[in-house]
Design a protein around this motif. Structure first.
Motif, PDB file in Angstrom:
ATOM      1  N   VAL A  65       0.845  -1.208   0.000  1.00 43.81           N
ATOM      2  CA  VAL A  65       0.000   0.000   0.000  1.00 43.81           C
ATOM      3  C   VAL A  65       0.874   1.251   0.000  1.00 43.81           C
ATOM      4  O   VAL A  65       1.727   1.413   0.868  1.00 43.81           O
ATOM      5  CB  VAL A  65      -0.894   0.017   1.262  1.00 43.81           C
ATOM      6  CG1 VAL A  65      -1.746   1.290   1.307  1.00 43.81           C
ATOM      7  CG2 VAL A  65      -1.771  -1.218   1.312  1.00 43.81           C
ATOM      8  N   ILE A 115       0.562   5.229   0.390  1.00 40.99           N
ATOM      9  CA  ILE A 115      -0.335   6.316   0.803  1.00 40.99           C
ATOM     10  C   ILE A 115       0.244   7.623   0.270  1.00 40.99           C
ATOM     11  O   ILE A 115       1.412   7.940   0.516  1.00 40.99           O
ATOM     12  CB  ILE A 115      -0.454   6.383   2.336  1.00 40.99           C
ATOM     13  CG1 ILE A 115      -0.977   5.055   2.894  1.00 40.99           C
ATOM     14  CG2 ILE A 115      -1.366   7.543   2.753  1.00 40.99           C
ATOM     15  CD1 ILE A 115      -0.909   4.953   4.421  1.00 40.99           C
ATOM     16  N   VAL A 123      -3.483   4.664  -1.969  1.00 36.45           N
ATOM     17  CA  VAL A 123      -4.528   5.368  -1.206  1.00 36.45           C
ATOM     18  C   VAL A 123      -4.193   6.855  -1.271  1.00 36.45           C
ATOM     19  O   VAL A 123      -3.096   7.260  -0.862  1.00 36.45           O
ATOM     20  CB  VAL A 123      -4.558   4.906   0.262  1.00 36.45           C
ATOM     21  CG1 VAL A 123      -5.586   5.714   1.055  1.00 36.45           C
ATOM     22  CG2 VAL A 123      -4.884   3.416   0.356  1.00 36.45           C
ATOM     23  N   VAL A 129      -4.990  10.501   0.158  1.00 34.62           N
ATOM     24  CA  VAL A 129      -5.704  11.134   1.267  1.00 34.62           C
ATOM     25  C   VAL A 129      -5.778  12.641   1.008  1.00 34.62           C
ATOM     26  O   VAL A 129      -4.767  13.301   0.850  1.00 34.62           O
ATOM     27  CB  VAL A 129      -5.084  10.823   2.658  1.00 34.62           C
ATOM     28  CG1 VAL A 129      -5.270   9.363   3.017  1.00 34.62           C
ATOM     29  CG2 VAL A 129      -3.629  11.187   2.746  1.00 34.62           C
ATOM     30  N   ARG A 152     -14.528   9.831  -1.887  1.00 36.26           N
ATOM     31  CA  ARG A 152     -13.970   8.871  -0.923  1.00 36.26           C
ATOM     32  C   ARG A 152     -14.730   7.533  -0.961  1.00 36.26           C
ATOM     33  O   ARG A 152     -15.944   7.499  -1.152  1.00 36.26           O
ATOM     34  CB  ARG A 152     -13.948   9.432   0.510  1.00 36.26           C
ATOM     35  CG  ARG A 152     -15.302   9.856   1.090  1.00 36.26           C
ATOM     36  CD  ARG A 152     -15.469   9.409   2.514  1.00 36.26           C
ATOM     37  NE  ARG A 152     -15.676   7.989   2.598  1.00 36.26           N
ATOM     38  CZ  ARG A 152     -16.868   7.407   2.439  1.00 36.26           C
ATOM     39  NH1 ARG A 152     -17.949   8.093   2.171  1.00 36.26           N
ATOM     40  NH2 ARG A 152     -16.968   6.079   2.549  1.00 36.26           N
ATOM     41  N   TRP A 190     -13.444   3.237  -5.470  1.00 38.27           N
ATOM     42  CA  TRP A 190     -12.204   2.784  -6.108  1.00 38.27           C
ATOM     43  C   TRP A 190     -12.155   3.249  -7.558  1.00 38.27           C
ATOM     44  O   TRP A 190     -13.162   3.228  -8.264  1.00 38.27           O
ATOM     45  CB  TRP A 190     -12.122   1.259  -6.073  1.00 38.27           C
ATOM     46  CG  TRP A 190     -11.807   0.698  -4.723  1.00 38.27           C
ATOM     47  CD1 TRP A 190     -12.697   0.367  -3.746  1.00 38.27           C
ATOM     48  CD2 TRP A 190     -10.504   0.423  -4.187  1.00 38.27           C
ATOM     49  NE1 TRP A 190     -12.032  -0.114  -2.636  1.00 38.27           N
ATOM     50  CE2 TRP A 190     -10.682  -0.095  -2.883  1.00 38.27           C
ATOM     51  CE3 TRP A 190      -9.207   0.551  -4.681  1.00 38.27           C
ATOM     52  CZ2 TRP A 190      -9.618  -0.477  -2.074  1.00 38.27           C
ATOM     53  CZ3 TRP A 190      -8.147   0.166  -3.879  1.00 38.27           C
ATOM     54  CH2 TRP A 190      -8.354  -0.337  -2.594  1.00 38.27           C
ATOM     55  N   LEU A 203      -7.695   4.156  -4.062  1.00 41.35           N
ATOM     56  CA  LEU A 203      -8.781   4.403  -3.106  1.00 41.35           C
ATOM     57  C   LEU A 203      -8.634   5.813  -2.530  1.00 41.35           C
ATOM     58  O   LEU A 203      -7.636   6.109  -1.868  1.00 41.35           O
ATOM     59  CB  LEU A 203      -8.719   3.382  -1.963  1.00 41.35           C
ATOM     60  CG  LEU A 203      -9.736   3.604  -0.833  1.00 41.35           C
ATOM     61  CD1 LEU A 203     -11.172   3.383  -1.322  1.00 41.35           C
ATOM     62  CD2 LEU A 203      -9.447   2.674   0.349  1.00 41.35           C
ATOM     63  N   MET A 237      -9.442   8.624   0.205  1.00 40.84           N
ATOM     64  CA  MET A 237      -9.935   8.708   1.596  1.00 40.84           C
ATOM     65  C   MET A 237      -9.838  10.149   2.079  1.00 40.84           C
ATOM     66  O   MET A 237      -9.018  10.927   1.585  1.00 40.84           O
ATOM     67  CB  MET A 237      -9.092   7.818   2.522  1.00 40.84           C
ATOM     68  CG  MET A 237      -9.344   6.330   2.315  1.00 40.84           C
ATOM     69  SD  MET A 237      -8.454   5.302   3.520  1.00 40.84           S
ATOM     70  CE  MET A 237      -9.117   5.880   5.071  1.00 40.84           C
ATOM     71  N   ASP A 257     -13.875   2.840   4.666  1.00 40.95           N
ATOM     72  CA  ASP A 257     -12.875   2.849   3.585  1.00 40.95           C
ATOM     73  C   ASP A 257     -11.696   1.941   3.936  1.00 40.95           C
ATOM     74  O   ASP A 257     -11.158   1.237   3.082  1.00 40.95           O
ATOM     75  CB  ASP A 257     -12.389   4.280   3.318  1.00 40.95           C
ATOM     76  CG  ASP A 257     -13.531   5.186   2.868  1.00 40.95           C
ATOM     77  OD1 ASP A 257     -14.586   4.648   2.452  1.00 40.95           O
ATOM     78  OD2 ASP A 257     -13.375   6.419   2.946  1.00 40.95           O
ATOM     79  N   LEU A 312     -10.304  -1.355   1.962  1.00 40.75           N
ATOM     80  CA  LEU A 312      -8.897  -1.576   1.614  1.00 40.75           C
ATOM     81  C   LEU A 312      -8.450  -2.963   2.101  1.00 40.75           C
ATOM     82  O   LEU A 312      -7.800  -3.716   1.365  1.00 40.75           O
ATOM     83  CB  LEU A 312      -8.036  -0.468   2.241  1.00 40.75           C
ATOM     84  CG  LEU A 312      -6.529  -0.644   2.123  1.00 40.75           C
ATOM     85  CD1 LEU A 312      -6.082  -0.597   0.660  1.00 40.75           C
ATOM     86  CD2 LEU A 312      -5.795   0.446   2.922  1.00 40.75           C
TER      87      LEU A 312
END
Ligand code: URA
Length: 257
Positions: A108, A110, A195, A197, A215, A218, A227, A229, A248, A252
């Motif tokens: 993942v 971010i 992800v 943010v 949010r 996908w 994704l 968020m 969310d 994930l």
């Protein structure tokens, strides 16, 4: 704070105030004496030189960033390339280039927005209050930036490696010139999912605006599932939204099974 720091702070504050006034619709400066518009001769206004106007003599920051990013074959080389990129004015006001944190083998990645004051001081992303909440959120589904095990690790970076003055959002031109580096960063880490943010990273990777609408839905960016968020700084201000953020995170977790 020293005199030089005071001057820099004043300069950033004045620029932020001016940008706010322009956004609110101000299009002229006030003069010392009133102007009688009826006395002015009708003449075509001269076009204003704007930063968006193409200037053939100027280096194209996006093309330069792309060339530098494409040459980077490793994360260390990419870090060096970003640190050596001088065409983004935000670099001038920052103490540190905030590159990334976490395990580069993580599934993942971010992607946040830009460093705040603590991140700028420490040179690491998401170390302030919002970052601590981010760590707790991902820990709740068994993921951590300190995990040596790729299965349980996250890798964290930002669209913008330099702190913007007064924590303003990076503008579209600034985002555009850093995007080739973000794309290369994602290609080198090669995560299973991204992800994003917050609004800035959502806009940078998808062109969409409105994280509250996006949010949990996908989509794809740079060939990876993405994704969106809400940003943990928003969750600190609006704790009721944590319920959706939890949904969310579960989405994930299910995707990673
Ligand atoms: N917010 C972000 O988006 N990134 C950081 O690194 C810190 C706060």
């Amino acid at each position: 704070m020293g005199i030089a720091a005071d001057i820099a702070e004043d300069w950033h504050a004045a620029l932020a105030a001016l940008a706010w006034e322009v956004e609110a619709g101000a299009d002229e400066t006030m003069l010392d004496a009133p102007v009688n518009r009826y006395d002015l001769r009708a003449e075509a206004p001269k076009p204003l030189a704007t930063s968006a106007a193409p200037d053939p003599g100027r280096t194209d920051p996006v093309a330069t960033a792309r060339a530098m990013a494409e040459q980077a074959q490793t994360l260390d080389a990419l870090r060096e390339a970003i640190t050596g990129f001088d065409l983004c004015d935000l670099k001038k006001g920052a103490r540190n280039t905030v590159f990334a944190d976490g395990n580069p083998k993580a599934r993942v990645l971010i992607l946040g927005e830009a460093p705040g004051a603590e991140e700028d001081r420490e040179g690491r992303p998401f170390v302030g209050r919002a970052g601590q909440l981010l760590d707790r959120m991902f820990a709740a589904i068994g993921l951590s930036r300190t995990s040596p095990d790729a299965e349980h690790a996250v890798y964290i970076t930002n669209v913008m490696p330099w702190r913007p003055p007064a924590n303003r959002d990076p503008d579209p031109a600034e985002i555009a010139m850093m995007l080739p580096f973000v794309e290369r960063h994602i290609a080198l880490v090669d995560p299973q999912v991204i992800v994003v943010v917050g609004n800035t990273s959502l806009f940078a990777l998808t062109g969409a605006k409105g994280i509250l609408r996006a949010r949990g839905n996908w989509s794809q960016a740079f060939g990876k599932p993405l994704l969106p968020m809400t940003h943990p700084a928003y969750l600190l201000r609006a704790p009721a939204a944590k319920r959706e953020a939890w949904a969310d995170l579960l989405s994930l977790q299910a995707r990673l099974r």
